[in-house]
Structures are given as structure tokens and as C-alpha cells.
Design a protein around this motif. Structure first.
Motif: not given
Ligand SMILES: [Zn+2]
Ligand SMILES: [Zn+2]
Lengths: 172, 172
Positions: A32-56
Motif C-alpha cells: 500500500p502507498h500513501g499510508v502513514e504507519t508507526s513504522f513510517s513515522r519512526l523512519l521519518s524521525h530518523l531521516l530528519s536527523a541533520r548532524v548525528s545519530v547515536d543508536v543503542c
């Protein structure tokens, strides 16, 4: 205003190509396309990073999340991934691939302490934390939560704990 | 002011008797006394509940946390525990004991969706959430986090999700 969002899983499968390739031609995949899900929100937040990402992250096996980190790495962000020693070798683990593709990866050194965290800090000021490991199974099949906030009093302790664990971890 | 606290684990073993038996005679046990740890903080928050405790926990095997819920139940609080179907029968699980002792317990019914949450809501207004399962092993041996907040925008989604999962779960 403060960012305060909670994402719950499992969530239905949906195409996330638009997040990686904004403005390109329509995606031919069967999801399905054009659907917002919890996963697409998570990915959007992640891809909004501009300087650094620290993942634990105890378990990191989701190919789209690996892809996101590599995209951010390619944009010049400082990307660090701290993972559990024993999980590195698990089937489906994306850690080897991340390392091969230039992402800075460390694993905890203790044979006693098990690294069970599931959090990420973006640009030192946005926290994603909860029960969700970064695996396809958890996203699609588990009841899970991820809390997203930029409240400094909550982000700061995680930022410090990341640095503490990072300094203590094996760079090899 | 808002409650915003983050607890990290593992933490050293220390006596928590004083939290259960305020004002009684000195404890003779061999553990360190008068020490505040992440676990004693967690237990203090839990024991501060006055009306209700809703626990949504994949793995619940910590005897002191069970004891805390029974104490709260004895004080007349509404205590509800939602747990994973498969974990109920695991060795060390406190679920059977909780149920025997009058705590309201349900487990998820889906054979597909795995209940992986680790959160609790106290009095409908304080949230404890993170990576920590309520087991002795996690408290003593794992790198874990628990975020504590009474920020309504963060607590509300967890309160609703608890109720949704509770309503969908098997009361048997
Ligand atoms: Zn598509
Ligand atoms: Zn003692």
C-alpha cells in the motif's frame, strides 16, 4: 512546542520508498502507498536527523532502518551504532553490513552484562526509546512502543549513557 | 513541576526492606543498607501509587516487584497485569502467584502478536517505560533503561493502549 509522540506496534506493512526518494516517479511495488504507519513515522524521525545519530540497540536486523542509517551517513552525519556482542552474529543482523559500509559500530565488551537497550538519540536532542528492537519481526508482529521526545530533561540522561557505554565498548 | 527521571541498569544489589516496612527495626539481611539504586527508585515509584496500577510486561519474574503489587492490592488499589501468553508458564514467572493472591491478570490472546511491552501506568498519570523486563536478571545483569514521567501527552497514549490491549485480552 515540545515533541511528544508515542508510536505503537505492530503496524501494517506499507511502502516507505517516498521517504527515501522524495519526488521521484511513482513506486511500482505491491505494498500500500500513501499510508502513514508507526513504522513510517519512526523512519521519518530518523531521516530528519541533520548532524548525528547515536543508536543503542540490542537487536538490529531491519533492512530499511539500516538503509536509513547509510543514507544519513552518506549525507555526512556522524552515525554511531552500539549493539550487543552476542547479537552481532545473529542471522539477519545488519551490523556487519553497516560496518562494511562505513558506519561506526561498537559492541559491548562485557561477557556478563547484556546490552538490552532500544534507544536512539538524534542530533543530541531527540530521543526515540521503548520496547522495540529494530527488527522486521518486532515491527510487524509484536506489541511494542516507541516514545519520541525532545524534552531535554529526558534526552540528556540517554545521551550521557550512550557516551558512557560507547567509551566502555570495544571498537574492534 | 513535571516528573522526568531516567533510571539505568544494571544496578548493584541493595536491601529494599525499608520501602516495604517503613519504621520497623533494622534489617539483619547481608545486603548493603541505606543505598539508593535504580531498582530502589523504581520500587519507590511503584509503591507511591494510591489508586491504580496497570502493568503491561512481557516478562514478570521479580519477586520484590510482585511483592510490591500485592502490597498495593492489599491497600485496596486496582492492580491489573497484562502479560505475554507464552511467558506465563516460564520458570520463575510471578504471574500464577499474582493471580492466586487476587491480582487481576490477563494475557494476550493472539498466537501471532507477541506482547513485548515493558511499561506501567500509576494512578493513570505516571508512566514507567523502557527496555526493562521485571526480572531479577534484567535488573542485576542487563544494560537497561526506564523512563519515568507524568507528562500527560506521553502518559495518555500508554493509558489508552493498555486499555485497548486489556479489553482484547483473555480474562481466563
Ligand atoms: Zn512502493
Ligand atoms: Zn536488609
Amino acid at each position: 512546542g515540545r515533541l511528544r509522540e508515542v508510536l505503537f506496534f505492530p503496524c501494517p506493512a506499507a511502502c516507505v520508498e517516498r521517504l527515501f526518494a522524495a519526488g521521484r516517479s511513482p513506486c511500482p511495488c505491491p505494498l500500500p502507498h500513501g499510508v502513514e504507519t508507526s513504522f513510517s513515522r519512526l523512519l521519518s524521525h530518523l531521516l530528519s536527523a541533520r548532524v548525528s545519530v547515536d543508536v543503542c540497540m540490542f537487536a538490529f536486523a531491519h533492512p530499511q532502518l539500516r538503509r536509513a542509517l547509510l543514507l544519513l551517513r552518506g549525507r555526512g552525519l556522524a552515525v554511531r551504532v552500539l549493539c550487543d556482542r552476542d547479537y552481532v552474529k545473529v542471522n539477519g543482523s545488519q551490523i556487519g553490513l553497516l560496518r562494511k559500509q562505513g558506519v561506526c559500530v561498537r559492541h559491548d565488551v562485557s561477557a556478563v552484562v547484556h546490552m538490552h537497550h532500544k534507544f536512539a538519540v538524534l542530533d543530541g536532542r531527540t530521543l526515540l526509546t521503548g520496547s522495540l528492537n529494530w527488527t522486521t519481526n518486532a515491527v510487524q508482529n509484536n506489541a511494542e512502543n516507541v516514545l519520541v521526545t525532545d524534552e531535554p530533561a529526558l534526552v540528556r540522561p540517554y545521551r550521557r549513557e550512550f557516551q558512557r557505554l560507547w567509551d566502555a565498548a570495544d571498537p574492534d
